[in-house]
Design a protein around this motif. Sequence first.
Motif, mmCIF file in Angstrom:
data_model
loop_
_atom_site.group_PDB
_atom_site.id
_atom_site.type_symbol
_atom_site.label_atom_id
_atom_site.label_comp_id
_atom_site.label_asym_id
_atom_site.label_seq_id
_atom_site.Cartn_x
_atom_site.Cartn_y
_atom_site.Cartn_z
ATOM 1 N N VAL A 112 0.818 -1.220 0.000
ATOM 2 C CA VAL A 112 0.000 0.000 0.000
ATOM 3 C C VAL A 112 0.847 1.263 0.000
ATOM 4 O O VAL A 112 0.287 2.370 -0.040
ATOM 5 N N ILE A 113 2.168 1.141 0.037
ATOM 6 C CA ILE A 113 3.023 2.334 0.066
ATOM 7 C C ILE A 113 2.786 3.226 -1.150
ATOM 8 O O ILE A 113 2.677 4.465 -1.002
ATOM 9 N N PRO A 114 2.684 2.676 -2.361
ATOM 10 C CA PRO A 114 2.419 3.577 -3.509
ATOM 11 C C PRO A 114 1.084 4.296 -3.438
ATOM 12 O O PRO A 114 0.893 5.319 -4.144
ATOM 13 N N LEU A 115 0.145 3.808 -2.618
ATOM 14 C CA LEU A 115 -1.169 4.443 -2.528
ATOM 15 C C LEU A 115 -1.188 5.632 -1.580
ATOM 16 O O LEU A 115 -2.199 6.343 -1.504
ATOM 17 N N ILE A 116 -0.106 5.859 -0.852
ATOM 18 C CA ILE A 116 -0.035 6.982 0.092
ATOM 19 C C ILE A 116 0.373 8.226 -0.680
ATOM 20 O O ILE A 116 1.393 8.235 -1.392
ATOM 21 N N SER A 117 -0.401 9.267 -0.529
ATOM 22 C CA SER A 117 -0.163 10.484 -1.311
ATOM 23 C C SER A 117 1.021 11.301 -0.790
ATOM 24 O O SER A 117 1.746 11.914 -1.573
ATOM 25 N N ASP A 118 1.223 11.325 0.496
ATOM 26 C CA ASP A 118 2.291 12.130 1.091
ATOM 27 C C ASP A 118 3.634 11.421 0.918
ATOM 28 O O ASP A 118 3.798 10.267 1.326
ATOM 29 N N GLY A 174 6.520 12.110 2.365
ATOM 30 C CA GLY A 174 7.196 11.880 3.641
ATOM 31 C C GLY A 174 6.676 10.630 4.341
ATOM 32 O O GLY A 174 7.457 9.843 4.904
ATOM 33 N N LEU A 175 5.370 10.424 4.309
ATOM 34 C CA LEU A 175 4.797 9.223 4.921
ATOM 35 C C LEU A 175 5.216 7.966 4.169
ATOM 36 O O LEU A 175 5.452 6.919 4.775
ATOM 37 N N ARG A 176 5.319 8.079 2.822
ATOM 38 C CA ARG A 176 5.783 6.926 2.046
ATOM 39 C C ARG A 176 7.199 6.546 2.453
ATOM 40 O O ARG A 176 7.519 5.367 2.624
ATOM 41 N N TRP A 177 8.040 7.543 2.662
ATOM 42 C CA TRP A 177 9.434 7.264 3.044
ATOM 43 C C TRP A 177 9.490 6.645 4.433
ATOM 44 O O TRP A 177 10.241 5.683 4.668
ATOM 45 N N HIS A 178 8.713 7.178 5.375
ATOM 46 C CA HIS A 178 8.717 6.653 6.747
ATOM 47 C C HIS A 178 8.230 5.203 6.786
ATOM 48 O O HIS A 178 8.818 4.363 7.478
ATOM 49 N N LEU A 179 7.175 4.901 6.040
ATOM 50 C CA LEU A 179 6.651 3.534 6.056
ATOM 51 C C LEU A 179 7.631 2.569 5.381
ATOM 52 O O LEU A 179 7.819 1.435 5.856
ATOM 53 N N PRO A 208 -4.853 4.583 2.933
ATOM 54 C CA PRO A 208 -5.348 3.217 2.659
ATOM 55 C C PRO A 208 -5.231 2.259 3.842
ATOM 56 O O PRO A 208 -5.514 1.076 3.689
ATOM 57 N N LEU A 209 -4.826 2.746 5.042
ATOM 58 C CA LEU A 209 -4.538 1.847 6.160
ATOM 59 C C LEU A 209 -5.518 1.999 7.322
ATOM 60 O O LEU A 209 -5.282 1.443 8.398
ATOM 61 N N GLY A 210 -6.587 2.739 7.131
ATOM 62 C CA GLY A 210 -7.631 2.738 8.142
ATOM 63 C C GLY A 210 -8.310 1.373 8.199
ATOM 64 O O GLY A 210 -8.311 0.611 7.219
ATOM 65 N N VAL A 211 -8.885 1.030 9.336
ATOM 66 C CA VAL A 211 -9.470 -0.304 9.491
ATOM 67 C C VAL A 211 -10.547 -0.558 8.448
ATOM 68 O O VAL A 211 -10.635 -1.658 7.874
ATOM 69 N N ASN A 212 -11.351 0.454 8.145
ATOM 70 C CA ASN A 212 -12.437 0.270 7.177
ATOM 71 C C ASN A 212 -11.937 0.223 5.738
ATOM 72 O O ASN A 212 -12.696 -0.162 4.837
ATOM 73 N N GLN A 213 -10.691 0.627 5.472
ATOM 74 C CA GLN A 213 -10.156 0.630 4.113
ATOM 75 C C GLN A 213 -9.210 -0.543 3.838
ATOM 76 O O GLN A 213 -8.686 -0.668 2.737
ATOM 77 N N LEU A 214 -8.965 -1.405 4.813
ATOM 78 C CA LEU A 214 -8.039 -2.514 4.632
ATOM 79 C C LEU A 214 -8.635 -3.569 3.716
ATOM 80 O O LEU A 214 -9.845 -3.806 3.710
#
Length: 373
Positions: free
Chosen positions: A214-220, A222-227, A256-262
């Motif tokens: 799901v890393i490519p689905l993160i828009s930010d 900085g968050l992609r790098w941290h994950l 994409p990592l909220g419980v309802n979006q998993l």
Amino acid sequence: MALSRVCWARSAVWGSAVTPGHFFTRRLQLGRSGLAWGAPRSSKLHLSPKADVKNLMSYLVTKTKAINGKYHRFLGRHFPRFYVLYTIFMKGLQMLWADARKARRIKTNMWKHNIKFHQLPYREMEHLRQVWARGRYPEVHGEFRQDVTKCLFLGIISIPPFANYLVFLLMYLFPRQLLIRHFWTPKQQTDFLDIYHAFRKQSHPEIISYLEKVIPLISDAGLRWHLTDLCTKIQRGTHPAIHDILALRECFSNHPLGVNQLQALHVKALSRAMLLTSYLPPPLLRHRLKTRTTVIHQLDKALAKLGIGQLTAQEVKSACYLRGLNSTHIGEDRCRTWLGEWLQISCSLKETELSLLLHNVVLLSTNYLGTRR
């Protein structure tokens, strides 16, 4: 009659005025006084009914303890292995009864004072979590429901004649599957906890792989790098720092990592990591995961208020195991350190960010003190 005739004869000879009535009256008086017939009787002729019952109960209790002691010594001398099982069984019954009474007392107090589950002290919350099944407080998922299921199964298969012998054999051969935790030996408790942890640990690599997908689905960026950095550290066997995990709070609160979006497979893997069945529909699995995580979050807040230093060694190990760490082979000090890290993360999260707390079962426990093997 002979005595009466003698008295009348004496009266006739001596002219006495003695009568039979006077003789028997005198004899009766002497008999009552006790001077002619022996020692005086006690003034206390019998005990009161309450004293009688009390003495009888005391006697029965004393005799029962004596017989029970002889029976224990007999089993210990002639059947030592059976005596160990018998002792564990009796102690298990006592613990089970004590747990049920304590849970009942807590629930009664909640009903009287209109107290919610999250308002209880930590120890009472933890006790209800372990004992109480779904009922008046549906937010509490306890181990008692699984124990009742095992007892019902054993009760059903023991209905046919002489089937109870088969039940004893099955309980001896399959103690983990058929016996509840109160009747496990200390060695069995350690072995079975290792087995259960091995079950949930099998899903850890799968969960990490889903996080990478799901890393490519993160828009930010900085968050992609941290994950990406966090997943790389865990795969290389490095225990992550607290700030590495808290830096990802935002991407776990929504898509994409909220419980309802998993994704469904991701939800099933998390269910196995929480020792929940993964064979239910994904919506029901999401609901169970959210409920379980909410209860842990409430426990964390109550524990932070109480303080880790107030917990016993057994309570610390139990709290760590619930949150994903196999604490059976880790020292108490290390367990307290790990639990402190968990509380720092948990108490920093909001309710909308509890998906990160759910994943923290894997992120924080996988590589702690070389536990990854």
